[in-house]
Design a protein around this motif. Structure first.
Motif, mmCIF file in Angstrom:
data_model
loop_
_atom_site.group_PDB
_atom_site.id
_atom_site.type_symbol
_atom_site.label_atom_id
_atom_site.label_comp_id
_atom_site.label_asym_id
_atom_site.label_seq_id
_atom_site.Cartn_x
_atom_site.Cartn_y
_atom_site.Cartn_z
ATOM 1 N N ILE A 30 -1.481 4.374 -8.478
ATOM 2 C CA ILE A 30 -2.555 4.097 -9.473
ATOM 3 C C ILE A 30 -2.610 3.783 -10.822
ATOM 4 O O ILE A 30 -3.806 3.265 -10.997
ATOM 5 N N TYR A 31 -1.525 4.159 -11.526
ATOM 6 C CA TYR A 31 -1.619 3.394 -12.280
ATOM 7 C C TYR A 31 -0.937 1.619 -13.145
ATOM 8 O O TYR A 31 -0.930 1.121 -13.385
ATOM 9 N N MET A 32 -0.407 1.775 -11.687
ATOM 10 C CA MET A 32 -0.159 0.316 -11.387
ATOM 11 C C MET A 32 -1.101 -1.224 -11.734
ATOM 12 O O MET A 32 -2.431 -0.966 -11.952
ATOM 13 N N ALA A 33 -0.684 -2.177 -12.327
ATOM 14 C CA ALA A 33 -1.772 -3.223 -12.376
ATOM 15 C C ALA A 33 -2.134 -3.984 -11.723
ATOM 16 O O ALA A 33 -1.222 -3.705 -10.740
ATOM 17 N N THR A 34 -3.251 -4.115 -11.679
ATOM 18 C CA THR A 34 -3.991 -4.732 -10.970
ATOM 19 C C THR A 34 -3.195 -6.061 -10.161
ATOM 20 O O THR A 34 -3.650 -6.280 -9.039
ATOM 21 N N ARG A 35 -3.168 -7.131 -10.912
ATOM 22 C CA ARG A 35 -2.111 -7.908 -10.432
ATOM 23 C C ARG A 35 -1.300 -7.756 -9.738
ATOM 24 O O ARG A 35 -0.800 -8.215 -8.534
ATOM 25 N N ASP A 36 -0.412 -6.778 -10.242
ATOM 26 C CA ASP A 36 0.671 -6.080 -9.588
ATOM 27 C C ASP A 36 0.058 -5.972 -8.227
ATOM 28 O O ASP A 36 1.225 -5.723 -7.096
ATOM 29 N N ALA A 37 -0.066 -4.461 -8.372
ATOM 30 C CA ALA A 37 -0.599 -4.216 -6.719
ATOM 31 C C ALA A 37 -1.488 -5.142 -5.853
ATOM 32 O O ALA A 37 -1.314 -4.798 -4.910
ATOM 33 N N LEU A 38 -2.312 -6.118 -6.364
ATOM 34 C CA LEU A 38 -2.822 -7.303 -5.892
ATOM 35 C C LEU A 38 -1.713 -7.961 -4.942
ATOM 36 O O LEU A 38 -1.942 -8.568 -3.878
ATOM 37 N N ILE A 39 -0.754 -8.234 -6.372
ATOM 38 C CA ILE A 39 0.364 -9.629 -5.359
ATOM 39 C C ILE A 39 1.046 -8.304 -4.545
ATOM 40 O O ILE A 39 1.560 -9.010 -2.940
ATOM 41 N N ARG A 40 1.691 -7.069 -4.162
ATOM 42 C CA ARG A 40 2.502 -6.335 -3.637
ATOM 43 C C ARG A 40 1.541 -6.569 -2.752
ATOM 44 O O ARG A 40 2.070 -6.032 -1.500
ATOM 45 N N ALA A 41 0.513 -6.169 -2.682
ATOM 46 C CA ALA A 41 -0.276 -6.166 -1.321
ATOM 47 C C ALA A 41 0.020 -7.328 -0.074
ATOM 48 O O ALA A 41 -0.607 -7.049 0.826
ATOM 49 N N TYR A 42 -0.355 -8.130 -0.814
ATOM 50 C CA TYR A 42 -0.902 -9.331 -0.689
ATOM 51 C C TYR A 42 1.040 -9.963 0.372
ATOM 52 O O TYR A 42 0.432 -10.593 1.340
ATOM 53 N N MET A 43 1.611 -9.844 -0.452
ATOM 54 C CA MET A 43 3.016 -10.345 0.457
ATOM 55 C C MET A 43 2.812 -9.265 1.488
ATOM 56 O O MET A 43 3.895 -9.490 2.432
ATOM 57 N N ALA A 44 2.369 -7.836 1.550
ATOM 58 C CA ALA A 44 2.891 -6.349 2.010
ATOM 59 C C ALA A 44 1.687 -6.619 4.047
ATOM 60 O O ALA A 44 2.338 -7.355 5.068
ATOM 61 N N GLY A 45 1.166 -7.067 3.575
ATOM 62 C CA GLY A 45 -0.422 -8.308 4.420
ATOM 63 C C GLY A 45 0.572 -9.169 5.384
ATOM 64 O O GLY A 45 0.164 -8.692 6.671
ATOM 65 N N ALA A 46 0.991 -10.481 5.015
ATOM 66 C CA ALA A 46 1.828 -11.549 5.176
ATOM 67 C C ALA A 46 2.825 -11.357 6.105
ATOM 68 O O ALA A 46 3.309 -11.956 6.616
ATOM 69 N N ILE A 47 3.699 -10.212 5.347
ATOM 70 C CA ILE A 47 4.729 -10.025 6.342
ATOM 71 C C ILE A 47 4.499 -9.267 7.941
ATOM 72 O O ILE A 47 5.001 -9.934 8.081
ATOM 73 N N LEU A 48 4.109 -8.578 7.374
ATOM 74 C CA LEU A 48 3.310 -7.696 8.478
ATOM 75 C C LEU A 48 2.840 -8.946 9.588
ATOM 76 O O LEU A 48 3.046 -7.849 10.638
ATOM 77 N N ALA A 49 1.659 -9.617 9.080
ATOM 78 C CA ALA A 49 1.386 -10.651 10.162
ATOM 79 C C ALA A 49 2.705 -11.323 10.704
ATOM 80 O O ALA A 49 2.556 -11.567 12.223
#
Length: 270
Positions: free
Chosen positions: A21-40
């Protein structure tokens, strides 16, 4: 394996939810992007193995490699934050509000989709030599998956929608158990073993995972599968997201939190 007691790892779940919840938007977006890419990429890997060997079980046994990689690297899937962030709210952690949780979910959804779609485009190019030939066997198989798991549900109307929703629930029961599995050990080998088992179950049972589907269905559309964008959204992605949310919270998050943190008073015998 350096196993943690349930009361210890459930506290870690609440702490993790608060930190997201407290994570910066930039960091949350980067981490989510990489998670989606690796799972794909892991989904491509598993489908490729299944097509080449003719044994879906082998693909399911090896698919968890992607899940393990992304969680060991600290990346985030929508299915995981669905379970962890509400626990921080229930635990009354400072600053954790419904609005903040919904914002986090939205950021992670967008990041996961962008990462999965990036891989969908890249793999569509690979499967068709830059869209110059028909898709290869793996590309064709992905298209078939897209059709069967959109139009296949649509054919049965409300019963199909119910089935889709329940498959989404069952999926995140297993996937969120994998997320928790990463917290029950302090060693890499222990984490991997604990994550591997439930992820293999969900993939082999073809339960519906919202982030995996962010790759499979856009990829199918890019490769010429015979279903529409609205078919994908209405007859897969939206009900899958809702099923993932309910299933993860009901079967994993709330059960563990209730019995290991908000434990009921012990019985007394007079």
């Amino acid at each position: 394996m350096a196993y943690l007691a349930p009361s210890e790892f459930v506290t870690k779940m609440v702490d993790a939810g608060e930190s997201k919840i407290y994570m910066a938007t930039r960091d949350a977006l980067i981490r989510a992007y990489m998670a989606g890419a690796i799972l794909a990429l892991a989904a491509v890997f598993a489908v490729t193995i299944s097509v080449q060997t003719g044994q879906p079980l082998v693909g399911a046994m090896l698919f968890p490699v992607g899940f393990c990689i992304l969680y060991l690297l600290g990346f985030d899937l929508l299915t995981g934050v669905f379970v962890l962030t509400p626990l921080a709210y229930l635990d009354k952690r400072p600053g954790v509000t419904i609005k903040a949780i919904l914002k986090n979910w939205g950021i992670v959804f967008l990041g996961n989709f962008a990462g999965a779609f990036t891989v969908a485009v890249l793999m569509a190019i690979v499967f068709t030599y830059g869209f110059s030939v028909e898709p290869n066997k793996v590309g064709h198989a992905i298209g078939v998956i897209g059709e069967s798991r959109t139009l296949g549900y649509k054919e049965y109307g409300a019963a199909g929608m119910l089935t889709l929703f329940i498959r989404g629930m069952l999926c995140n029961w297993m996937v969120s158990t994998g997320v928790v599995g990463a917290m029950i050990s302090t060693t890499v080998s222990g984490k991997v073993i604990a994550m591997w088992m439930p992820i293999m179950v969900f993939f082999y049972m073809t339960f519906e995972h919202s982030v995996v589907n962010m790759f499979l269905f856009p990829s199918g559309l890019l490769l010429g599968a015979k279903f529409s964008l609205m078919d994908y959204l209405i007859w897969n992605e939206i009900p899958t997201v809702l099923g993932n949310l309910i299933g993860g919270l009901m079967f994993t998050g709330l059960t563990l939190y209730t019995t290991h943190v908000k434990t009921a008073p012990k019985r007394t015998f007079n």
